[in-house]
Scaffold this active site. Structure first.
Site, PDB file in Angstrom:
ATOM      1  CB  CYS A   9      -0.925  -0.025   1.219  1.00  0.00           C
ATOM      2  SG  CYS A   9      -1.614   1.554   1.684  1.00  0.00           S
ATOM      3  CB  CYS A  12       0.811   1.378   4.206  1.00  0.00           C
ATOM      4  SG  CYS A  12      -0.924   0.880   4.126  1.00  0.00           S
ATOM      5  CB  CYS A 332      -1.718  -1.836  -6.742  1.00  0.00           C
ATOM      6  SG  CYS A 332      -2.851  -3.096  -6.108  1.00  0.00           S
ATOM      7  CB  CYS A 335      -3.541  -3.446  -9.646  1.00  0.00           C
ATOM      8  SG  CYS A 335      -4.328  -2.445  -8.357  1.00  0.00           S
TER       9      CYS A 335
END
Length: 423
Positions: A9, A12, A332, A335
């Site tokens: 993330c 994050c 990602c 993804c």
């Protein structure tokens, strides 16, 4: 304080160094912890974690509340010290009061005055007053420096009084209070704000904003000033403004609760007239919204249609088409794992003129209102004839699961080519 995060993330990773710094500074006062939800999904599920990062405050081992404070190291330390410290302090002398209100933030003081016992005989009474002191550096002729609470004292009325008045007419927007201030329609003037080295020059521009803003105070728009150096990345990413834009003069933006963004392109004049014209145009609906968007692709004939902010209305909100759209981030990992399956889905539906399979890089384009994207990938279905009611896709990420969903939700029966036997 515990942060729940996902391994890849981006938000994050951005929070991590500030969280670590705060943990070091709070050692021995407030423990800070972290949970990797990719390694401990059951733990995160037990506490209702659906997006990353999620921060929660625990007391005595129990989930007490969500953390809604700032996410910088200084902000986390300041916020958590308040959580761990006493709810109030006693001010016994005038010098204590002066020191207490001479603070970076607003201060709330309750005064207790005993009535004359001679006049009340055997029933000595207690008079209570609650005062809100604005920070001395933000003192201005355009608003009172001290506000008196005049209602009946209850928890509800006090909270409302503090909520409605704590920031004043034109607060100093910082990384610590940004989340609270940005929950409203907000005009912000960014310039070389420095209350330590140049308080007079700093308030020169703030007073110009307040003078003009006072004319529009009843129209639902809030005002703030900020140091442009504290928000360089955000201004470039969200408004397309570089560090040198505006020169020594403030540049002004408006961001609404709905996420609509506007920038004042005219130079900020010292008489405030340019700001006044900008606000008149804003309230009259004459301003063009600023939209962060990649260029519209010259070629877009692939099975998965590439959507950018500027083409979102044309492709996703096409009234006669059912559209499944993936909001993704280039970095990602989930993804990237989805990409071949999503492409296969699009290929199987390519001959259907009524269904569009699309994707948009949500880090490079503004996500329109109505689509809540907190993590990646996030997938929505916009049905033909119901574009104002997009539905979040919550199913599995296999091709067969997408097709089953589309058979159930689409306005037309999907035309599927090269369907596998297990479908």
């Amino acid at each position: 304080l515990c942060t729940f995060f996902g391994g890849k993330c981006g938000h994050c990773k951005k929070l991590a160094p500030d969280f670590e710094t705060a943990a070091t500074r709070l050692k021995g006062t407030v423990p800070l912890a972290k949970v990797d939800c990719t390694a401990s999904p059951d733990t995160c599920g037990r506490f209702g974690v659906t997006g990353y990062p999620t921060l929660k405050i625990f007391r005595n081992g129990e989930d007490a509340s969500s953390y809604d404070g700032p996410r910088s190291a200084d902000g986390i330390v300041h916020f958590m010290k308040k959580q761990a410290g006493p709810n109030s302090v006693t001010l016994r002398r005038e010098a204590d009061l002066e020191a207490f209100v001479n603070h970076f933030d607003a201060s709330v003081v309750e005064t207790l005055l005993w009535c004359d016992q001679m006049t009340t005989l055997f029933s000595p009474c207690l008079s209570r007053r609650v005062l809100l002191f604005r920070p001395p550096r933000l003192s201005s002729k355009f608003e009172e420096s001290v506000l008196r609470f005049t209602e009946t004292i209850t928890t509800h009325t006090l909270r409302r009084f503090i909520r409605d008045n704590i920031f004043g007419m034109c607060p100093h927007l910082t990384n610590e209070n940004r989340d609270k201030l940005k929950g409203q329609d907000l005009l912000t003037a960014y310039y070389d704000l420095d209350y330590l080295q140049n308080p007079k020059g700093t308030n020169y521009w703030r007073n110009r904003v307040m003078k003009v803003g006072s004319q529009f105070a009843s129209q639902g728009l809030s005002f703030a000033v900020a140091n442009r150096k504290d928000f360089v990345d955000e201004l470039e990413e969200e408004f397309g403004l570089g560090a040198s834009d505006g020169g020594d003069l403030p540049f002004v933006t408006i961001r609404t609760q709905q996420g609509f963004k506007y920038t004042m392109r005219e130079e900020f004049t010292r008489d405030g007239k340019s700001l006044e014209r900008f606000l008149e145009d804003y309230f009259a609906g004459r301003l063009k919204r600023y939209i962060k968007s990649e260029p519209i692709p010259e070629k877009n004939k692939g099975p998965v249609k590439v959507v950018v902010a500027e083409s979102f209305e044309e492709i996703v909100n096409e009234p006669e088409k059912d559209v499944l759209i993936e909001f993704y981030a280039p970095w990602c990992g989930h993804c990237k794992s989805l990409e071949p399956k999503y492409k296969e889905l699009a290929e199987q539906l390519y001959s259907d003129p009524n269904i569009v399979i699309a994707k948009m890089d949500a880090t490079a384009n503004d996500v329109p209102q109505g689509f809540d994207v907190q993590g990646f990938p996030t997938i929505y279905f916009a049905q033909a004839g119901k574009k104002d009611q997009p539905k979040r896709y919550e199913g599995a990420h296999e091709v067969k699961d997408f097709i089953k969903y589309l058979k159930r939700e689409s306005s037309h029966v999907p035309v599927v080519s090269r369907v596998k036997e297990d479908l």
